[in-house]
Write an enzyme that holds these catalytic residues in place. Sequence first.
Site, short mmCIF file in Angstrom:
data_model
loop_
_atom_site.label_atom_id
_atom_site.label_comp_id
_atom_site.label_asym_id
_atom_site.label_seq_id
_atom_site.Cartn_x
_atom_site.Cartn_y
_atom_site.Cartn_z
N HIS A 275 12.70 -0.83 4.07
CA HIS A 275 12.90 -1.86 3.05
C HIS A 275 12.87 -1.15 1.71
O HIS A 275 12.06 -0.24 1.49
CB HIS A 275 11.78 -2.91 3.15
CG HIS A 275 11.86 -4.04 2.16
ND1 HIS A 275 13.06 -4.57 1.74
CD2 HIS A 275 10.89 -4.73 1.51
CE1 HIS A 275 12.82 -5.56 0.88
NE2 HIS A 275 11.51 -5.66 0.73
N GLY B 226 9.87 -5.73 14.07
CA GLY B 226 9.76 -4.54 14.91
C GLY B 226 9.60 -4.84 16.38
O GLY B 226 10.10 -4.11 17.24
N ILE C 184 0.82 -1.22 0.00
CA ILE C 184 0.00 0.00 0.00
C ILE C 184 0.85 1.26 0.00
O ILE C 184 0.31 2.37 -0.08
CB ILE C 184 -0.98 0.03 1.19
CG1 ILE C 184 -0.24 0.10 2.53
CG2 ILE C 184 -1.92 -1.18 1.15
CD1 ILE C 184 -1.17 0.33 3.72
#
Length: 341
Positions: free
Chosen positions: A110, A136, A87
Amino acid sequence: MKDLKIYTDKDIDINIIKNKKIAVIGFGSQGYGQSMNLKDSGCNVVLGLRLGGKSDKKAKNYGFKTMTIEDAVKWADIIQVLIPDEIQADVYEKQIKPNMRAGQYLMFAHGFNIHFKKIVPPDGVNVIMVAPKGPGHTVRSQYTEGKGVPSLIAVYQDPSGNGKEVALSYASAIGAGRAGIIETTFKEETETDLFGEQAVICGGVSALMKAGFEVLTEAGYSPYMAYFEVLHEMKLIIDLVNQGGLADMRYSISNTAEYGDMTRGPKVIGEASKDAMREILKNIQNGSFANEFMNEMKSGQKEFNRLREENASHPIEKIGEEIRSSFKWGRNENIIDRNKN
């Protein structure tokens, strides 16, 4: 091959990042871990989120100021994009790009969307990456223990001339300087990361464990014994490998296990497996995996959801759930609480 240079906190000016306004876009695994660490390191950080949504409520429970993505981008010097790969491009085009200005730092964990040109930033914007080599929630748990997760940094566009220093300072603030930081490129990080996930640490390992479980149970062995042998012990072995490579693992196991390792392992992972890996790498390098993934996500995720259901119903998952709920080993050591983080 370049000489290895590992940066640690002693090499880094953490005040660079403390003097900038940081907008973290997203509060998933990386958004949670990185923003919590930034806050505890004394940084000025807000969360750019859909106000009133689940992530917004979680972030406010942790004491964060939240804004719409548009307002967070306008406010910030640094925009760290930590929403899912699939997204990012849409959010960038609709909510980030129209509100950016020259001299800002657009940051990623990334390189996927930049490397495959799903996102093409304007020339006047700095584009950098800080990529922790761990989930994370681990970034957070290691930080709270006074440690850190090793991270990669990369600079893609550097009109301000200090992208590397800003990336290092940000990496230090999330705890990576306690462990070590290595410089790479967006291309190298993206392609090796995808390959590692698909062929080894996620796809390869999970397929290997399921195959081993199936072979043992098909031969009539207890599924509980099969689970312990092919899945439970994996963590114990990998902890040894992580500590000191294959040598430490082989030092710790029995002679029987070591001999079996070196004589039988290549029968399982031989040239046929390497050929499959080469094909996987080629599909990553030429962009076909990226296009396949993005098309799957945009077309309703039918195959993705089918695969999720199929894997969730595999006997190794059912047996594992039963064992873990009944076994005392490892209790109260969870680093993920889905309701809180």
